[in-house]
Design a protein around this motif. Structure first.
Motif, short mmCIF file in Angstrom:
data_model
loop_
_atom_site.label_atom_id
_atom_site.label_comp_id
_atom_site.label_asym_id
_atom_site.label_seq_id
_atom_site.Cartn_x
_atom_site.Cartn_y
_atom_site.Cartn_z
N PHE A 152 0.82 -1.21 0.00
CA PHE A 152 0.00 0.00 0.00
C PHE A 152 0.85 1.26 0.00
CE2 PHE A 152 -2.55 3.37 1.92
CZ PHE A 152 -3.65 3.33 1.10
N LEU A 199 -5.04 6.39 5.87
CA LEU A 199 -5.94 6.10 4.76
C LEU A 199 -6.27 4.60 4.70
CD1 LEU A 199 -4.59 8.35 1.87
CD2 LEU A 199 -6.74 8.60 3.12
N LEU A 200 -5.25 3.78 4.91
CA LEU A 200 -5.49 2.33 4.90
C LEU A 200 -6.35 1.93 6.08
CD1 LEU A 200 -5.02 -0.41 3.65
CD2 LEU A 200 -2.89 -0.59 4.96
N THR A 203 -9.74 2.50 5.14
CA THR A 203 -10.15 1.46 4.20
C THR A 203 -10.54 0.18 4.92
OG1 THR A 203 -8.57 2.38 2.61
CG2 THR A 203 -9.48 0.21 2.11
N LEU A 206 -14.04 0.60 5.91
CA LEU A 206 -14.95 0.46 4.78
C LEU A 206 -15.11 -1.00 4.36
CD1 LEU A 206 -13.77 3.49 2.61
CD2 LEU A 206 -15.85 3.34 4.00
N ALA A 207 -14.03 -1.78 4.52
CA ALA A 207 -14.06 -3.18 4.11
C ALA A 207 -14.55 -4.09 5.23
CB ALA A 207 -12.67 -3.64 3.67
N ARG A 272 -10.33 -7.52 0.53
CA ARG A 272 -11.38 -6.51 0.34
C ARG A 272 -10.79 -5.11 0.28
NH1 ARG A 272 -14.06 -9.76 4.22
NH2 ARG A 272 -13.70 -8.20 5.85
N SER A 273 -9.76 -4.86 1.08
CA SER A 273 -9.10 -3.55 1.09
C SER A 273 -8.41 -3.29 -0.24
CB SER A 273 -8.10 -3.46 2.24
OG SER A 273 -8.73 -3.63 3.48
N VAL A 276 -11.08 -2.36 -2.71
CA VAL A 276 -11.56 -0.99 -2.52
C VAL A 276 -10.62 0.00 -3.20
CG1 VAL A 276 -11.91 0.84 -0.81
CG2 VAL A 276 -12.84 -1.43 -0.40
N TRP A 277 -9.31 -0.18 -3.02
CA TRP A 277 -8.37 0.78 -3.58
C TRP A 277 -8.21 0.62 -5.08
CZ3 TRP A 277 -6.47 5.27 -2.28
CH2 TRP A 277 -6.64 5.67 -0.96
N MET A 280 -11.06 2.54 -6.46
CA MET A 280 -10.84 3.98 -6.32
C MET A 280 -9.82 4.48 -7.35
SD MET A 280 -10.80 4.36 -2.17
CE MET A 280 -10.46 6.12 -2.22
#
Length: 291
Positions: A152, A199-200, A203, A206-207, A272-273, A276-277, A280
Protein backbone atom coordinates in the motif's frame (compact mmCIF):
# COMPACT_ATOMS: atom_id res chain seq x y z
CA UNK A 1 -2.47 4.47 -17.21
CA UNK A 2 -1.36 4.05 -13.58
CA UNK A 3 -4.30 1.75 -12.91
CA UNK A 4 -3.27 -0.39 -15.87
CA UNK A 5 0.35 -0.54 -14.68
CA UNK A 6 -0.64 -1.54 -11.12
CA UNK A 7 -3.13 -4.08 -12.46
CA UNK A 8 -0.54 -5.69 -14.76
CA UNK A 9 2.04 -5.81 -11.97
CA UNK A 10 -0.44 -7.48 -9.59
CA UNK A 11 -1.50 -9.95 -12.28
CA UNK A 12 2.12 -10.89 -13.04
CA UNK A 13 2.89 -11.26 -9.34
CA UNK A 14 -0.06 -13.63 -9.00
CA UNK A 15 0.62 -15.65 -12.15
CA UNK A 16 4.42 -15.85 -12.30
CA UNK A 17 6.28 -18.29 -10.04
CA UNK A 18 8.36 -15.56 -8.44
CA UNK A 19 10.62 -16.65 -5.56
CA UNK A 20 9.85 -15.02 -2.18
CA UNK A 21 12.25 -12.19 -1.39
CA UNK A 22 13.72 -10.95 1.84
CA UNK A 23 12.53 -7.66 3.29
CA UNK A 24 16.09 -6.40 2.81
CA UNK A 25 17.26 -5.30 -0.64
CA UNK A 26 20.68 -6.55 -1.72
CA UNK A 27 21.02 -3.69 -4.20
CA UNK A 28 20.48 -1.11 -1.45
CA UNK A 29 22.91 -2.97 0.80
CA UNK A 30 25.54 -2.75 -1.97
CA UNK A 31 24.80 0.96 -2.43
CA UNK A 32 25.18 1.54 1.32
CA UNK A 33 28.42 -0.47 1.46
CA UNK A 34 29.81 1.66 -1.37
CA UNK A 35 29.36 4.84 0.65
CA UNK A 36 30.58 3.27 3.88
CA UNK A 37 33.96 2.63 2.29
CA UNK A 38 34.53 6.39 2.35
CA UNK A 39 36.14 7.41 5.62
CA UNK A 40 34.17 10.66 5.96
CA UNK A 41 30.72 9.08 5.49
CA UNK A 42 30.22 8.19 9.18
CA UNK A 43 30.83 11.83 10.16
CA UNK A 44 28.21 13.26 7.83
CA UNK A 45 25.01 14.76 9.33
CA UNK A 46 21.97 12.49 9.33
CA UNK A 47 20.06 14.49 6.72
CA UNK A 48 23.04 14.47 4.37
CA UNK A 49 23.26 10.66 4.64
CA UNK A 50 19.58 10.36 3.81
CA UNK A 51 19.98 12.68 0.83
CA UNK A 52 22.92 10.69 -0.54
CA UNK A 53 21.49 7.22 0.06
CA UNK A 54 17.82 7.85 -0.76
CA UNK A 55 17.09 11.18 -2.47
CA UNK A 56 20.05 11.11 -4.89
CA UNK A 57 19.39 7.64 -6.40
CA UNK A 58 15.63 8.35 -6.48
CA UNK A 59 16.25 11.50 -8.53
CA UNK A 60 18.74 9.82 -10.87
CA UNK A 61 16.51 6.81 -11.59
CA UNK A 62 13.47 9.05 -12.01
CA UNK A 63 15.42 11.11 -14.55
CA UNK A 64 16.30 7.91 -16.41
CA UNK A 65 12.60 6.95 -16.55
CA UNK A 66 11.70 10.43 -17.76
CA UNK A 67 14.36 10.22 -20.50
CA UNK A 68 13.13 6.79 -21.62
CA UNK A 69 9.69 8.20 -22.46
CA UNK A 70 10.98 9.45 -25.80
CA UNK A 71 11.67 5.91 -27.01
CA UNK A 72 9.13 3.51 -28.59
CA UNK A 73 6.20 5.89 -27.95
CA UNK A 74 6.63 5.57 -24.18
CA UNK A 75 6.11 1.80 -24.20
CA UNK A 76 9.61 1.27 -22.82
CA UNK A 77 8.80 3.45 -19.82
CA UNK A 78 5.53 1.59 -19.26
CA UNK A 79 7.36 -1.76 -19.27
CA UNK A 80 10.02 -0.42 -16.88
CA UNK A 81 7.36 0.87 -14.46
CA UNK A 82 5.66 -2.54 -14.46
CA UNK A 83 9.00 -4.23 -13.74
CA UNK A 84 9.76 -1.74 -10.95
CA UNK A 85 6.40 -2.34 -9.30
CA UNK A 86 6.75 -6.09 -9.76
CA UNK A 87 10.18 -6.01 -8.10
CA UNK A 88 8.89 -4.02 -5.13
CA UNK A 89 5.68 -6.04 -4.69
CA UNK A 90 7.63 -9.31 -4.83
CA UNK A 91 9.00 -8.49 -1.37
CA UNK A 92 5.55 -8.93 0.16
CA UNK A 93 5.27 -12.49 -1.18
CA UNK A 94 4.98 -14.51 2.02
CA UNK A 95 2.15 -16.84 1.05
CA UNK A 96 4.32 -19.97 1.20
CA UNK A 97 5.48 -19.29 4.75
CA UNK A 98 2.00 -18.14 5.80
CA UNK A 99 0.55 -21.43 4.54
CA UNK A 100 3.20 -23.33 6.49
CA UNK A 101 2.44 -21.36 9.63
CA UNK A 102 -1.30 -22.00 9.23
CA UNK A 103 -0.69 -25.71 8.63
CA UNK A 104 1.40 -25.92 11.81
CA UNK A 105 -1.43 -24.29 13.74
CA UNK A 106 -4.02 -26.68 12.34
CA UNK A 107 -1.82 -29.63 13.31
CA UNK A 108 -1.39 -28.28 16.82
CA UNK A 109 2.35 -27.79 16.31
CA UNK A 110 2.71 -24.47 18.13
CA UNK A 111 6.50 -24.86 18.35
CA UNK A 112 6.74 -25.26 14.58
CA UNK A 113 4.42 -22.28 14.11
CA UNK A 114 6.58 -20.22 16.46
CA UNK A 115 9.79 -21.10 14.56
CA UNK A 116 8.15 -20.29 11.22
CA UNK A 117 6.78 -16.98 12.52
CA UNK A 118 10.07 -15.90 14.06
CA UNK A 119 12.12 -16.74 10.96
CA UNK A 120 9.86 -15.66 8.10
CA UNK A 121 6.85 -13.66 9.26
CA UNK A 122 8.05 -11.29 11.96
CA UNK A 123 8.77 -7.69 11.01
CA UNK A 124 11.65 -5.57 12.17
CA UNK A 125 9.66 -3.68 14.80
CA UNK A 126 7.25 -6.46 15.73
CA UNK A 127 8.58 -9.25 17.95
CA UNK A 128 6.93 -12.65 17.96
CA UNK A 129 5.97 -13.58 21.50
CA UNK A 130 7.07 -16.89 22.97
CA UNK A 131 3.72 -17.18 24.73
CA UNK A 132 1.27 -19.03 22.48
CA UNK A 133 -1.56 -16.80 23.71
CA UNK A 134 0.05 -13.86 21.90
CA UNK A 135 1.61 -15.70 18.95
CA UNK A 136 -1.23 -15.31 16.44
CA UNK A 137 -1.87 -11.72 17.44
CA UNK A 138 1.76 -10.74 16.90
CA UNK A 139 1.99 -12.60 13.58
CA UNK A 140 -1.11 -10.84 12.24
CA UNK A 141 0.24 -7.50 13.46
CA UNK A 142 3.51 -8.15 11.66
CA UNK A 143 1.79 -9.26 8.45
CA UNK A 144 -0.43 -6.18 8.40
CA UNK A 145 2.59 -3.91 8.69
CA UNK A 146 4.66 -5.80 6.12
CA UNK A 147 1.82 -5.76 3.61
CA UNK A 148 1.33 -2.05 4.24
CA UNK A 149 5.02 -1.19 3.72
CA UNK A 150 5.58 -3.33 0.64
CA UNK A 151 2.23 -2.85 -1.06
CA UNK A 152 0.00 0.00 0.00
CA UNK A 153 2.77 2.48 0.85
CA UNK A 154 4.41 1.87 -2.54
CA UNK A 155 1.16 2.12 -4.53
CA UNK A 156 0.09 5.25 -2.62
CA UNK A 157 3.29 7.16 -3.37
CA UNK A 158 3.26 5.88 -6.94
CA UNK A 159 -0.17 7.44 -7.38
CA UNK A 160 0.96 10.70 -5.74
CA UNK A 161 4.40 11.19 -7.30
CA UNK A 162 4.74 8.62 -10.08
CA UNK A 163 8.06 6.73 -10.32
CA UNK A 164 9.79 9.23 -8.04
CA UNK A 165 7.26 8.49 -5.31
CA UNK A 166 7.68 4.73 -5.38
CA UNK A 167 11.48 5.05 -5.47
CA UNK A 168 11.46 7.46 -2.52
CA UNK A 169 9.19 5.13 -0.51
CA UNK A 170 11.14 1.99 -1.43
CA UNK A 171 14.57 3.44 -0.66
CA UNK A 172 13.29 5.01 2.58
CA UNK A 173 11.97 1.62 3.75
CA UNK A 174 15.38 0.09 3.02
CA UNK A 175 17.14 3.01 4.70
CA UNK A 176 15.03 2.54 7.84
CA UNK A 177 15.78 -1.20 7.92
CA UNK A 178 19.53 -0.71 7.53
CA UNK A 179 20.65 -0.06 11.10
CA UNK A 180 24.09 0.91 9.80
CA UNK A 181 22.63 4.11 8.31
CA UNK A 182 21.91 6.01 11.54
CA UNK A 183 20.06 5.39 14.77
CA UNK A 184 17.10 7.59 13.81
CA UNK A 185 16.67 6.31 10.24
CA UNK A 186 13.09 5.25 11.00
CA UNK A 187 11.93 8.88 11.35
CA UNK A 188 11.99 9.53 7.61
CA UNK A 189 9.85 6.45 7.04
CA UNK A 190 7.50 7.45 9.85
CA UNK A 191 6.55 10.68 8.11
CA UNK A 192 6.20 9.00 4.73
CA UNK A 193 3.83 6.48 6.35
CA UNK A 194 1.77 8.93 8.40
CA UNK A 195 -0.89 9.77 5.78
CA UNK A 196 -1.02 6.37 3.98
CA UNK A 197 -1.37 4.38 7.20
CA UNK A 198 -4.41 6.40 8.22
CA UNK A 199 -5.94 6.10 4.76
CA UNK A 200 -5.49 2.33 4.90
CA UNK A 201 -7.00 2.27 8.39
CA UNK A 202 -10.07 4.03 7.01
CA UNK A 203 -10.15 1.46 4.20
CA UNK A 204 -10.19 -1.35 6.78
CA UNK A 205 -13.31 0.27 8.21
CA UNK A 206 -14.95 0.46 4.78
CA UNK A 207 -14.06 -3.18 4.11
CA UNK A 208 -15.17 -4.35 7.57
CA UNK A 209 -17.19 -3.07 10.52
CA UNK A 210 -17.07 0.70 9.98
CA UNK A 211 -19.07 1.53 13.13
CA UNK A 212 -16.49 -0.26 15.29
CA UNK A 213 -13.42 0.85 13.35
CA UNK A 214 -14.23 4.55 12.97
CA UNK A 215 -13.88 5.54 16.67
CA UNK A 216 -10.54 3.70 16.86
CA UNK A 217 -9.40 5.39 13.64
CA UNK A 218 -10.36 8.82 15.01
CA UNK A 219 -8.46 8.08 18.20
CA UNK A 220 -5.25 7.52 16.22
CA UNK A 221 -5.81 10.23 13.60
CA UNK A 222 -3.67 12.91 15.26
CA UNK A 223 -1.34 10.72 17.28
CA UNK A 224 1.85 11.86 15.57
CA UNK A 225 4.21 9.40 17.24
CA UNK A 226 2.02 6.27 17.06
CA UNK A 227 3.80 3.40 15.31
CA UNK A 228 2.23 2.36 12.01
CA UNK A 229 2.01 -1.31 13.02
CA UNK A 230 0.01 -0.41 16.16
CA UNK A 231 -2.40 1.87 14.25
CA UNK A 232 -3.06 -0.74 11.56
CA UNK A 233 -3.56 -3.59 14.00
CA UNK A 234 -5.93 -1.74 16.32
CA UNK A 235 -8.09 -0.41 13.48
CA UNK A 236 -8.13 -3.81 11.72
CA UNK A 237 -8.95 -5.47 15.04
CA UNK A 238 -11.99 -3.22 15.40
CA UNK A 239 -12.97 -3.61 11.73
CA UNK A 240 -13.13 -7.41 12.08
CA UNK A 241 -15.33 -7.30 15.18
CA UNK A 242 -18.83 -8.70 14.67
CA UNK A 243 -20.39 -7.05 17.70
CA UNK A 244 -19.88 -4.13 20.05
CA UNK A 245 -16.98 -5.95 21.70
CA UNK A 246 -13.37 -5.75 20.40
CA UNK A 247 -12.13 -8.72 18.42
CA UNK A 248 -10.39 -11.33 20.58
CA UNK A 249 -7.72 -13.45 18.91
CA UNK A 250 -7.82 -17.14 19.70
CA UNK A 251 -5.13 -18.86 21.74
CA UNK A 252 -3.02 -20.94 19.37
CA UNK A 253 -2.29 -23.45 22.13
CA UNK A 254 -5.94 -23.95 23.14
CA UNK A 255 -7.69 -23.82 19.76
CA UNK A 256 -5.31 -24.09 16.82
CA UNK A 257 -8.13 -24.43 14.28
CA UNK A 258 -9.77 -21.19 15.41
CA UNK A 259 -6.37 -19.46 15.40
CA UNK A 260 -5.86 -20.55 11.78
CA UNK A 261 -9.34 -19.21 10.97
CA UNK A 262 -8.29 -15.82 12.40
CA UNK A 263 -5.59 -15.66 9.73
CA UNK A 264 -8.08 -16.45 7.00
CA UNK A 265 -10.39 -13.67 8.20
CA UNK A 266 -7.47 -11.22 8.19
CA UNK A 267 -6.64 -12.25 4.61
CA UNK A 268 -10.24 -11.64 3.57
CA UNK A 269 -10.05 -8.12 5.05
CA UNK A 270 -6.79 -7.62 3.18
CA UNK A 271 -8.32 -8.72 -0.14
CA UNK A 272 -11.38 -6.51 0.34
CA UNK A 273 -9.10 -3.55 1.09
CA UNK A 274 -7.12 -4.18 -2.11
CA UNK A 275 -10.40 -4.29 -4.05
CA UNK A 276 -11.56 -0.99 -2.52
CA UNK A 277 -8.37 0.78 -3.58
CA UNK A 278 -8.26 -0.75 -7.05
CA UNK A 279 -11.81 0.52 -7.62
CA UNK A 280 -10.84 3.98 -6.32
CA UNK A 281 -7.76 4.11 -8.58
CA UNK A 282 -9.85 3.01 -11.56
CA UNK A 283 -12.46 5.71 -10.85
CA UNK A 284 -9.74 8.36 -10.49
CA UNK A 285 -8.23 7.24 -13.79
CA UNK A 286 -11.58 7.36 -15.60
CA UNK A 287 -12.30 10.75 -14.05
CA UNK A 288 -9.00 12.12 -15.31
CA UNK A 289 -7.46 12.73 -11.87
CA UNK A 290 -4.74 10.14 -12.50
CA UNK A 291 -2.82 9.76 -15.75
Amino acid sequence: MKFLIVFIALLLQWKLPLPPRSVHSRSFAAWLALWQRLSFFSRLPRHVKYALLVVLPALLITAAFWYSERFVWGLLTLALEVLLLLYVLAHVGIQKHLDQYREDLRNGDTQGAYRCAGKYLAGQNVDVAEDATQLNEQVIKSLLHRWFEYFFLMVFWYMVADVGGILLAWLTVQYARASACDERAWRYLHWLEWIPVRLLGLTFGLAGNLMRALPVWKQHLWQWQAHSADVLFEVANAAMADSDQPRQWHNAADDAEAAAKDLEEWQQLHLRSVSVWMVMIAMATIGGWLL
